[in-house]
Design a protein around this motif. Structure first.
Motif: not given
Length: 202
Positions: A35, A39, A43, A74-80, A83
């Protein structure tokens, strides 16, 4: 550590000479199951895409890997990931981006279908004042991929598919999009769920 290195101006200048190779390396890192690696990689991509103009050919090669990453649990992975794709949409011709991402609307992974629809909506909204964009949109191909998703087995996907049709119809003035959407919604078993969303348009 890698993120700190590439954030320096000197490193960015050096990477600019070997952008495609480094981008390809970052895409391979997205396949890592860790994970934190995912991330950090996303980034770093964001840092590079925000820096001085990157070669468009190199940026375009990022799209397939990022689109696949939209299927991450993972939601954060999809959001990044989304982006990063939004930044790519600002760098490349949006029609080129649209033509590449629409193929993922038929992905067997429902998260990818859902996020591809969300990204399609973003592309239209961000180009809402660019008339030349709407004159070049491949409506038939695009809608032939979106409309079947109005009856997707996942309610979330069906809902976003309808929102995509409404957005495209409203921004392009292509009212038949709404009409076609309503026909499919009426045939859909989730008609009652969607009714509150389409009632203002019938």
């Amino acid at each position: 550590e890698l993120q700190e290195i590439v954030s320096t101006q000197k490193a960015k200048a050096q990477l600019h000479e070997n952008t495609q190779e480094f981008f390809e390396f970052l895409v391979t890192l997205l396949n890592d199951t860790n994970y934190r690696v995912n991330v950090t990689t996303l980034q770093i991509l964001r840092e590079l895409l925000l820096s001085k103009p990157q070669p468009k050919g190199s940026v375009e090669c990022l799209i397939p890997g990022l689109m696949e990453k939209l299927g991450d649990n993972k939601v954060k992975i999809r959001q990044l990931t989304l982006s990063a794709l939004k930044l790519i949409n600002k760098i490349l011709d949006p029609i080129v981006v649209l033509n590449k991402v629409k193929n993922y609307l038929s992905s067997p992974k429902w998260h990818i279908r859902e996020e591809t629809l969300n990204f399609t909506i973003i592309i239209f909204i961000e180009n809402s004042k660019v008339h030349a964009f709407f004159n070049r949109v491949p409506y038939i191909d695009l809608l032939s991929s979106i409309v079947p998703l109005l009856r997707d087995e996942k309610a979330k996907v069906a809902q976003v598919a309808f929102e995509a049709c409404v957005t495209i119809g409203n921004l392009s003035g292509f009212n038949e999009v709404l009409h076609l959407s309503l026909i499919h919604i009426c045939r859909c078993r989730r008609y009652a769920v969607c009714r509150s969303r389409w009632s203002p348009y019938h």
